[in-house]
Design an enzyme around this catalytic site. Sequence first.
Site, mmCIF file in Angstrom:
data_model
loop_
_atom_site.group_PDB
_atom_site.id
_atom_site.type_symbol
_atom_site.label_atom_id
_atom_site.label_comp_id
_atom_site.label_asym_id
_atom_site.label_seq_id
_atom_site.Cartn_x
_atom_site.Cartn_y
_atom_site.Cartn_z
ATOM 1 N N THR A 414 61.419 51.412 -83.488
ATOM 2 C CA THR A 414 61.987 51.799 -82.193
ATOM 3 C C THR A 414 61.071 51.418 -81.015
ATOM 4 O OG1 THR A 414 63.050 53.677 -83.268
ATOM 5 C CG2 THR A 414 63.148 53.636 -80.883
ATOM 6 N N ASP A 456 69.608 57.036 -91.178
ATOM 7 C CA ASP A 456 69.800 58.087 -90.169
ATOM 8 C C ASP A 456 71.044 58.932 -90.466
ATOM 9 O OD1 ASP A 456 67.530 57.791 -88.661
ATOM 10 O OD2 ASP A 456 68.435 56.525 -87.129
ATOM 11 N N GLY A 507 59.923 56.862 -81.953
ATOM 12 C CA GLY A 507 59.294 57.917 -82.759
ATOM 13 C C GLY A 507 60.253 58.838 -83.487
#
Length: 610
Positions: A414, A456, A507
């Site tokens: 990211t 995710d 993060g």
Amino acid sequence: MTTTAFHATVTRHRLGIGLLLCALIAVTAGGCHSHSAGLAHQMDRAPGPDWSQPTYARGVVAADHRIGSQAGLDMLRQGGNAVDAAVAAAFCQAVVRPYSCGLGGGGFMVVYLNRNPLGRPVSAALIYRERTPSAVGPEYYVSLGIPDASTIGPDAVGIPGTVAGLLETLDRYGTLDRGIVLQPAIAAARDGFAIDDHYVGACERVIEKLEQHPEWRQRLGEPGFRFLWERFLFSGHPTVGDTLKQPELARTLEMIEKYGASGFYAGPVAAAIIEACPQMTQQDLAAFEVESKQPLKANRLGYRFLAMPLPSSGGVAMLETLRILEHYESVVDHAPGPADPGYAHLLTEAMKHAFADRARWLADDQYASVPLGHLLDNDRVDRLAERFDPARTLDSQDYGSSQITADVIEDAGTSHLSVVDRWGNAAACTETINLEFGSLLCVPEFGLVLNNEMDDFVTDPGQPNAFGLVQSDRNLPEPGKRPLSSMSPTIVLDDAGHVVAVAGASGGPRIISGTLQVLLNGLLFRMSPNQAVAAPRIHHQWLPNTLWFENRWKQGSSDSYDPLIRDLRDRGHAVDWRPDIGNVQLILRAPDGTYGAASDPRKGGEPAGW
Ligand code: GLY
């Protein structure tokens, strides 16, 4: 380019289409008149910020790599607006932070155009988060029965969205041609750049993972993994200063320059992606759609927040946390800074509520029923706030679920970048391939690193994902669905509609806590951007039930952190340490109306301004 030229460049037709396509449902969370809406303005915090750092009147870009910031600045110098700069910087970040983001991943952008041909401000939240391939349903990973299938290799890969997202955002809200905007990325890929400390750190973590997993190491013989090993991991010996050249990626970017999105979603690039990921089809790629919604808008701390809506949890979680802070105005008001124990305890408790709600309720609302209005309802959040006990933390079940322990990995996937231009327009852009180097699977002939965004989702019900996040069945995979994210690109305005802050982070779940604390440092504690970003941070995500402190708390005098840790332990918090809590890129409006910027020293970036 003058403002007039900008007006001429963006035709009413072009912007109008963008506006028309924006989802009309503006979720307005919270009214203007909460009991503490003016908190920040009422506070008398002295001294003011240390604005000895440079500020810029004609535009500023904060990316997590110097070359990315420079790419954005190039666009501003050429007369481009904040969106041109953000798109150029984002394409460039795909080259210089290939372990964090890239054409094989996805992202989100919040845009605020203060000066535009419509004569009134325009805001939008662009969603180009990866989608689920049509072959993947809720049971897919359990039926596969392959350990780590959602984190490594082809099954981990969601349909990439970055190319579609950046081009569509440019088309709707930018002013420059894609040929100009893509040049810095093409040059960086073709000519190469020197890898830095942060790049080497990311490589070392992946190399260590490969050593711990002999079954993963074996796969390095396959071309898609071998490319990662030889090219990006320097055959196991990356050294600061080594040059990374990516001629294959330069060619892919040139095809995108020439053919637009179809240079990626059709033809040889699409064919190579499908060959690497057999669960994905040509139709999956061709049907990829960018979604446009209104940002979540709410008044908090006396400012107007434009935050990221679902399928990111970032906006909901930040607004909920801020509302709880507002509820305890006196605690916040009396805190001299973020190391104040009463404030740190309140912030932790607020984050725990927000993350408990994230776990139970949040998902892609195009596919799952999410009671968004209820979640953002101020009365509901105020009732949660009233559970606050200043003397102690509550049991985990008081935040709504049973306790689960999980390892939480260190990760630098990211990348976030923030932009403000000379007209006061802003863009906040966060992109990802999920974990460092995503699925570890590359498409060698086109230089792509493919994401592992499928992790995710809930891939094994009841079990936490790689970030230790426990989530509900609402976030099970379904064809076309986007996995729940924590990415939190955020723009903050004052009463007059001027941009006062732009922020976001990398993060995983620490994106939310990192972005929030940096904004609070700037807006509440009146720190300069450098101070706000550098200050040590805390993180709690409800489960596992751990309050994390960054190691950098220890870098100051032990006088400053020992009492804080002791105090929070006394209030019942289980405390642990970790290297970083997010990597945040921040722009803040200086008292004189210019803008200052900071790239997080944790990732070694550098802002650029004019
Ligand atoms: N992949 C991390 C996130 O979207 O939250």
